[in-house]
Design a protein around this motif. Sequence first.
Motif, PDB file in Angstrom:
ATOM      1  N   PRO A 105       0.802  -1.227   0.000  1.00  0.00           N
ATOM      2  CA  PRO A 105       0.000   0.000   0.000  1.00  0.00           C
ATOM      3  C   PRO A 105       0.831   1.271   0.000  1.00  0.00           C
ATOM      4  O   PRO A 105       0.398   2.302  -0.529  1.00  0.00           O
ATOM      5  CB  PRO A 105      -0.819  -0.121   1.294  1.00  0.00           C
ATOM      6  N   LEU A 106       2.027   1.193   0.598  1.00  0.00           N
ATOM      7  CA  LEU A 106       2.899   2.362   0.658  1.00  0.00           C
ATOM      8  C   LEU A 106       4.338   1.881   0.613  1.00  0.00           C
ATOM      9  O   LEU A 106       4.910   1.473   1.623  1.00  0.00           O
ATOM     10  CB  LEU A 106       2.638   3.166   1.937  1.00  0.00           C
ATOM     11  N   ASP A 107       4.919   1.892  -0.577  1.00  0.00           N
ATOM     12  CA  ASP A 107       6.313   1.503  -0.751  1.00  0.00           C
ATOM     13  C   ASP A 107       7.172   2.756  -0.650  1.00  0.00           C
ATOM     14  O   ASP A 107       7.072   3.654  -1.496  1.00  0.00           O
ATOM     15  CB  ASP A 107       6.510   0.839  -2.112  1.00  0.00           C
ATOM     16  N   ILE A 161      19.379  -1.382 -10.248  1.00  0.00           N
ATOM     17  CA  ILE A 161      20.008  -2.582  -9.690  1.00  0.00           C
ATOM     18  C   ILE A 161      19.719  -2.646  -8.205  1.00  0.00           C
ATOM     19  O   ILE A 161      19.975  -1.676  -7.470  1.00  0.00           O
ATOM     20  CB  ILE A 161      21.537  -2.581  -9.918  1.00  0.00           C
ATOM     21  N   HIS A 162      19.203  -3.799  -7.770  1.00  0.00           N
ATOM     22  CA  HIS A 162      18.987  -4.001  -6.333  1.00  0.00           C
ATOM     23  C   HIS A 162      19.568  -5.347  -5.926  1.00  0.00           C
ATOM     24  O   HIS A 162      19.390  -6.348  -6.609  1.00  0.00           O
ATOM     25  CB  HIS A 162      17.508  -3.967  -5.965  1.00  0.00           C
ATOM     26  N   ASP A 163      20.258  -5.360  -4.795  1.00  0.00           N
ATOM     27  CA  ASP A 163      20.789  -6.602  -4.241  1.00  0.00           C
ATOM     28  C   ASP A 163      20.832  -6.446  -2.728  1.00  0.00           C
ATOM     29  O   ASP A 163      21.231  -5.397  -2.220  1.00  0.00           O
ATOM     30  CB  ASP A 163      22.199  -6.853  -4.791  1.00  0.00           C
ATOM     31  N   GLY A 164      20.394  -7.463  -2.029  1.00  0.00           N
ATOM     32  CA  GLY A 164      20.494  -7.388  -0.582  1.00  0.00           C
ATOM     33  C   GLY A 164      19.174  -7.436   0.138  1.00  0.00           C
ATOM     34  O   GLY A 164      19.111  -7.134   1.326  1.00  0.00           O
ATOM     35  N   GLY A 165      18.116  -7.825  -0.544  1.00  0.00           N
ATOM     36  CA  GLY A 165      16.895  -8.120   0.183  1.00  0.00           C
ATOM     37  C   GLY A 165      15.709  -7.237  -0.122  1.00  0.00           C
ATOM     38  O   GLY A 165      15.719  -6.045   0.165  1.00  0.00           O
ATOM     39  N   GLN A 166      14.741  -7.806  -0.735  1.00  0.00           N
ATOM     40  CA  GLN A 166      13.408  -7.234  -0.850  1.00  0.00           C
ATOM     41  C   GLN A 166      12.434  -8.392  -0.632  1.00  0.00           C
ATOM     42  O   GLN A 166      12.845  -9.534  -0.415  1.00  0.00           O
ATOM     43  CB  GLN A 166      13.168  -6.622  -2.231  1.00  0.00           C
ATOM     44  N   TYR A 167      11.156  -8.071  -0.686  1.00  0.00           N
ATOM     45  CA  TYR A 167      10.129  -9.093  -0.586  1.00  0.00           C
ATOM     46  C   TYR A 167       9.214  -8.988  -1.802  1.00  0.00           C
ATOM     47  O   TYR A 167       9.303  -8.047  -2.573  1.00  0.00           O
ATOM     48  CB  TYR A 167       9.368  -8.945   0.732  1.00  0.00           C
ATOM     49  N   GLU A 168       8.356  -9.966  -1.963  1.00  0.00           N
ATOM     50  CA  GLU A 168       7.546 -10.025  -3.177  1.00  0.00           C
ATOM     51  C   GLU A 168       6.719  -8.768  -3.387  1.00  0.00           C
ATOM     52  O   GLU A 168       6.510  -8.343  -4.519  1.00  0.00           O
ATOM     53  CB  GLU A 168       6.651 -11.266  -3.150  1.00  0.00           C
ATOM     54  N   TRP A 169       6.247  -8.158  -2.306  1.00  0.00           N
ATOM     55  CA  TRP A 169       5.435  -6.940  -2.458  1.00  0.00           C
ATOM     56  C   TRP A 169       6.263  -5.752  -2.941  1.00  0.00           C
ATOM     57  O   TRP A 169       5.719  -4.810  -3.499  1.00  0.00           O
ATOM     58  CB  TRP A 169       4.734  -6.597  -1.143  1.00  0.00           C
ATOM     59  N   ASP A 170       7.572  -5.791  -2.736  1.00  0.00           N
ATOM     60  CA  ASP A 170       8.436  -4.726  -3.245  1.00  0.00           C
ATOM     61  C   ASP A 170       8.593  -4.787  -4.757  1.00  0.00           C
ATOM     62  O   ASP A 170       8.762  -3.756  -5.409  1.00  0.00           O
ATOM     63  CB  ASP A 170       9.831  -4.813  -2.612  1.00  0.00           C
TER      64      ASP A 170
END
Length: 253
Positions: free
Chosen positions: A87-89, A187-196
């Motif tokens: 809902p709020l990223d 580029i992202h590395d180091g942890g997100q979740y599916e909602w991100d």
Amino acid sequence: MLRGMTVHVDDATLARRLALGTGDILKGVRNVGLLRNSVLGKKGDSLSQQWIAAVLQEHRPDDGVLSEEAFDDRERLNHNRVWIIDPLDGTKEFANGRQDWAVHIALIEDGQPVVAAVGLPDLGQVFVSTDVKAVGGPLTNKIVVSRTRAPEVADYVAERTGMALEKMGSAGAKAMHVLLGDMDAYIHDGGQYEWDSAAPVGVCKAAGLHVSRLDGSAHTFNNEDTYMPDLLVARPEVADEILQLCKEFKANQ
């Protein structure tokens, strides 16, 4: 209103309206100036979650749901259709009056986004996978990375390509700025979740951008473990070179 009287809306329209409505709620809460800082962020998260949950219960009661702001009882694993939402990223950016926050709405079927919407409320824009195209034109020679957790692999890529690193908040905001042509890659590395990542992945793939894990493999969603460690969104012209450099970096770790 009786449930039977609810007007049916298709999935793409529902995703768009959820992103629009959530953005309006969040801007309304912030713009009256009665809450600030972490309290504003927490209340923005909870209020927008309540509204989205109510809408989905009304319009898609048989679908599963995964949200950053709701307990995951994993009942969603019994569903082929699952809404993955944030809902709020970019809660900190929202609470601090920045523009780089977003609303993420994605509908997943068989592990892949079939409809996705990313709203950038402060820019007055909602990008929906059914009607989106990436901006072309000259390359900017810029890579966008996390404002608070810039990954080492991005430094490695930047050093070897001569590309500049730009920092930004929300994952959705970063991905949409590649789509808008302001950046060549995210580029992202180091942890997100599916909602991100679900909604940005769905929108950017539909727009014709390269989207993958840093090893080049595809993302899959609605997993039992919702951890989603890395992401590359890039213009096709630079994707292969960046993937090769990411592979080199990982091999040297």
